[in-house]
Design a protein around this motif. Structure first.
Motif, PDB file in Angstrom:
ATOM      1  N   ALA A 264       0.830  -1.208   0.000  1.00  0.00           N
ATOM      2  CA  ALA A 264       0.000   0.000   0.000  1.00  0.00           C
ATOM      3  C   ALA A 264       0.863   1.256   0.000  1.00  0.00           C
ATOM      4  N   GLY A 265       0.437   2.243  -0.788  1.00  0.00           N
ATOM      5  CA  GLY A 265       1.148   3.505  -0.879  1.00  0.00           C
ATOM      6  C   GLY A 265       0.401   4.618  -0.165  1.00  0.00           C
ATOM      7  N   SER A 266       1.148   5.663   0.220  1.00  0.00           N
ATOM      8  CA  SER A 266       0.579   6.803   0.935  1.00  0.00           C
ATOM      9  C   SER A 266       1.137   8.094   0.366  1.00  0.00           C
ATOM     10  N   PHE A 267       0.378   9.176   0.564  1.00  0.00           N
ATOM     11  CA  PHE A 267       0.880  10.512   0.257  1.00  0.00           C
ATOM     12  C   PHE A 267       0.448  11.430   1.394  1.00  0.00           C
ATOM     13  N   CYS A 268       1.390  11.785   2.245  1.00  0.00           N
ATOM     14  CA  CYS A 268       1.103  12.619   3.410  1.00  0.00           C
ATOM     15  C   CYS A 268       2.248  13.595   3.649  1.00  0.00           C
ATOM     16  N   SER A 274       5.673   3.916   0.723  1.00  0.00           N
ATOM     17  CA  SER A 274       4.935   2.689   0.430  1.00  0.00           C
ATOM     18  C   SER A 274       5.532   1.511   1.175  1.00  0.00           C
ATOM     19  N   ASN A 275       4.680   0.552   1.492  1.00  0.00           N
ATOM     20  CA  ASN A 275       5.102  -0.695   2.124  1.00  0.00           C
ATOM     21  C   ASN A 275       5.602  -1.670   1.060  1.00  0.00           C
ATOM     22  N   PRO A 276       6.551  -2.504   1.378  1.00  0.00           N
ATOM     23  CA  PRO A 276       7.011  -3.517   0.418  1.00  0.00           C
ATOM     24  C   PRO A 276       5.872  -4.471   0.038  1.00  0.00           C
ATOM     25  N   ALA A 277       5.923  -4.954  -1.194  1.00  0.00           N
ATOM     26  CA  ALA A 277       4.939  -5.934  -1.672  1.00  0.00           C
ATOM     27  C   ALA A 277       5.366  -7.317  -1.216  1.00  0.00           C
ATOM     28  N   ASN A 288       4.808  -3.031  10.511  1.00  0.00           N
ATOM     29  CA  ASN A 288       5.650  -1.827  10.474  1.00  0.00           C
ATOM     30  C   ASN A 288       6.962  -2.117   9.744  1.00  0.00           C
ATOM     31  N   PRO A 289       6.876  -2.422   8.447  1.00  0.00           N
ATOM     32  CA  PRO A 289       8.080  -2.715   7.669  1.00  0.00           C
ATOM     33  C   PRO A 289       8.843  -1.437   7.333  1.00  0.00           C
ATOM     34  N   GLU A 290      10.050  -1.605   6.837  1.00  0.00           N
ATOM     35  CA  GLU A 290      10.805  -0.446   6.357  1.00  0.00           C
ATOM     36  C   GLU A 290      10.168   0.042   5.060  1.00  0.00           C
TER      37      GLU A 290
END
Length: 373
Positions: A264-268, A274-277, A288-290
């Motif tokens: 999932a990606g974010s814009f804030c 984004s989280n790894p796939a 809580n991945p890198e």
């Protein structure tokens, strides 16, 4: 505190991988894995301090959220329903998994919008797409959705398929409209690299319609849905008045959004992250991945805002663009505006600029002109 207008939640599980799918998803039906993923998702949600008053929409997509058991679906929906009261709460459902019990669960947790991924009612087209679902399953799912108290129903369709004729697509549209949806999303087929469909096209086993036929399908789509009272408010999206997808509107207005789940990606706060796939990695990291992160410059944000706003029927509203970005759209993109107006792809309005009908049909090409050096 994060003032996100929208929250996207990715459920990456399916019972099989469609031959055309380019989204991150994995074939996984083990309920224990699903439960572990939901636990990690809860941890990720808890790690963000989200301003509840700013959150307008929640969208749960996939993958296939409806693959979850009734118990796990309840756990997922309660995670958000107990904390937030969004204006719009959408859940995607695959026709193969859409049951009356799943709908009742959605109703109990205040879901007020369903998005059903039908894609086609043609057995031939479903086979081309590599979908195991059938015409009967699609029809039965929409029958069940029609009996639900959730009135806001979106139906997803795809056109421009190998071997598909204009008449084939017209039949798909007519069947979809017979269920009286409030919203239809219809996309020209995008052949995603690395998929079985892409390999079949590359090897000549499947042949895509030519550009002229694809254009005729798109034009028929616009006219037929307008006849049915669904107006086009974005390149691929049509709705009854007041049933536009607010979640997507927030994307197209370049509002802040937060994405939860694997890939999932974010814009804030001016950053994309984004989280790894990677489902296993996401679970192992407790949600809580890198994350990969990119900080946008002011001009990059202006470009992003321009490209997204141009996708909509109202286009660029110059005062809104200026308020968001600090730039004057007409000055920042003067040469690009002139070029596309001269080509009949862009027009000036009382409040800004928007694509012409011709421009809508080649919107991706127009958008590339608005990339800043």
């Amino acid at each position: 505190m994060i003032e996100a207008a929208s929250l996207y939640v990715h459920i990456p599980f399916c019972d099989y991988k469609c031959g055309c799918c380019g989204f991150y998803s994995i074939p996984e039906t083990d309920e224990n894995v699903h439960q572990d993923y939901l636990n990690a998702l809860q941890n990720e949600l808890d790690s963000f301090d989200i301003d509840e008053d700013s959150l307008e929409t929640i969208y749960i997509g996939g993958g296939s959220p409806s693959i979850l058991s009734d118990k796990n679906l309840s756990a997922l929906l309660s995670m958000f329903a107990e904390k937030f009261s969004p204006i719009e709460f959408t859940v995607e459902m695959n026709p193969r998994h859409l049951t009356r019990d799943k709908l009742i669960t959605a109703e109990l947790f205040a879901v007020d919008r369903l998005s059903v991924g039908v894609q086609s009612f043609s057995e031939k087209s479903l086979e081309v797409l590599g979908r195991k679902g059938s015409r009967a399953e699609n029809l039965n799912a929409l029958d069940a959705a029609g009996e639900s108290v959730i009135e806001n129903l979106n139906i997803d369709l795809i056109f421009g398929l190998p071997s598909q004729t204009l008449e084939d697509f017209a039949k798909d549209l007519d069947i979809a409209l017979s269920f009286e949806p409030s919203h239809i999303s219809a996309y020209s087929l995008s052949v995603e690299q690395g998929t079985p469909l892409a390999e079949a096209v590359k090897n000549g086993k499947l042949k895509l319609p030519d550009q002229q036929l694809d254009r005729k399908m798109y034009e028929h789509l616009i006219c037929r849905l307008e006849e049915a009272g669904l107006y086009q408010y974005e390149i691929s999206n049509f709705s009854l008045p007041d049933f536009e997808c607010l979640h997507n509107w927030n994307y197209w207005r370049s509002e802040q959004y937060l994405g939860l789940g694997a890939s999932a990606g974010s814009f804030c706060e001016g950053k994309r992250f984004s989280n790894p796939a990677d489902v296993e990695g996401y679970i192992a990291a407790g949600g809580n991945p890198e994350r990969e992160c990119q900080v946008l410059t002011e001009k990059e944000y202006a470009w992003q805002t321009a490209v997204l706003m141009l996708r909509t029927n109202r286009g660029i509203l110059s005062p809104e663009f200026s308020d968001k970005t600090g730039f004057d759209f007409e000055k920042l993109f003067s040469s690009e505006i002139e070029k596309n107006i001269n080509e009949g792809l862009l027009e000036k309005t009382l409040s800004g600029f928007r694509l012409t009908p011709e421009g809508f049909s080649v919107a991706d090409t127009v958008s590339r002109d608005f990339v800043l050096d």
